[in-house]
Motif scaffolding. Structure first.
Motif, PDB file in Angstrom:
ATOM      1  N   THR A   1       0.956  -1.308  -0.025  1.00 36.16           N
ATOM      2  CA  THR A   1      -0.089   0.025   0.248  1.00 36.16           C
ATOM      3  C   THR A   1       0.903   1.167  -0.166  1.00 36.16           C
ATOM      4  N   ARG A   2       0.521   2.204  -0.620  1.00 33.14           N
ATOM      5  CA  ARG A   2       1.383   3.380  -0.808  1.00 33.14           C
ATOM      6  C   ARG A   2       0.565   4.679  -0.068  1.00 33.14           C
ATOM      7  N   THR A   3       1.325   5.200   0.574  1.00 34.08           N
ATOM      8  CA  THR A   3       0.863   6.577   1.326  1.00 34.08           C
ATOM      9  C   THR A   3       1.534   7.682   0.667  1.00 34.08           C
TER      10      THR A   3
ATOM     11  N   LEU B   1       2.768  11.265   0.887  1.00 36.13           N
ATOM     12  CA  LEU B   1       2.999  12.096   2.034  1.00 36.13           C
ATOM     13  C   LEU B   1       2.750  13.847   1.313  1.00 36.13           C
TER      14      LEU B   1
ATOM     15  N   ILE C   1       6.045   9.416  -1.784  1.00 36.31           N
ATOM     16  CA  ILE C   1       5.557   7.931  -1.023  1.00 36.31           C
ATOM     17  C   ILE C   1       6.195   7.392  -0.078  1.00 36.31           C
TER      18      ILE C   1
ATOM     19  N   GLU D   1       5.786   3.410   0.931  1.00 33.14           N
ATOM     20  CA  GLU D   1       5.250   2.007   0.442  1.00 33.14           C
ATOM     21  C   GLU D   1       5.294   1.008   2.020  1.00 33.14           C
TER      22      GLU D   1
END
Length: 81
Positions: free
Chosen positions: A30-32, A34, A76, A78
């Motif tokens: 999953t990628r967040t 920023l 990002i 991960e």
């Protein structure tokens, strides 16, 4: 004219080589996101790279990717599921 037949061992080898093996499914990380940065920064200025480097100094494994649809750089992180 005779048709070629396979010997028992040749037939077994052919069958083993022809078998389609299922590949194990790997979960996508999953990628967040920023932060987003527009791609139109002045020449020689890399704000997304600078931001990601600051996060890495803080111990956050940030990296920069390009989002072609929005023409922007994403910083990002991960995380494996």
């Amino acid at each position: 004219m005779s048709t070629a037949t396979l010997e028992a061992l040749d037939a077994a080898a052919h069958e083993a080589a022809s078998f389609v093996r299922p590949t194990p499914r790997t979960s996508k990380p999953t990628r967040t996101i920023l932060k987003r940065f527009p791609a139109g920064a002045p020449r020689g200025v890399w704000p997304a790279e600078s931001f990601a480097a600051e996060r890495r100094r803080e111990g956050i494994p940030a990296r920069v990717v390009m989002d072609l649809d929005s023409d922007s750089f994403l910083v990002i992180v991960e995380a494996a599921q």
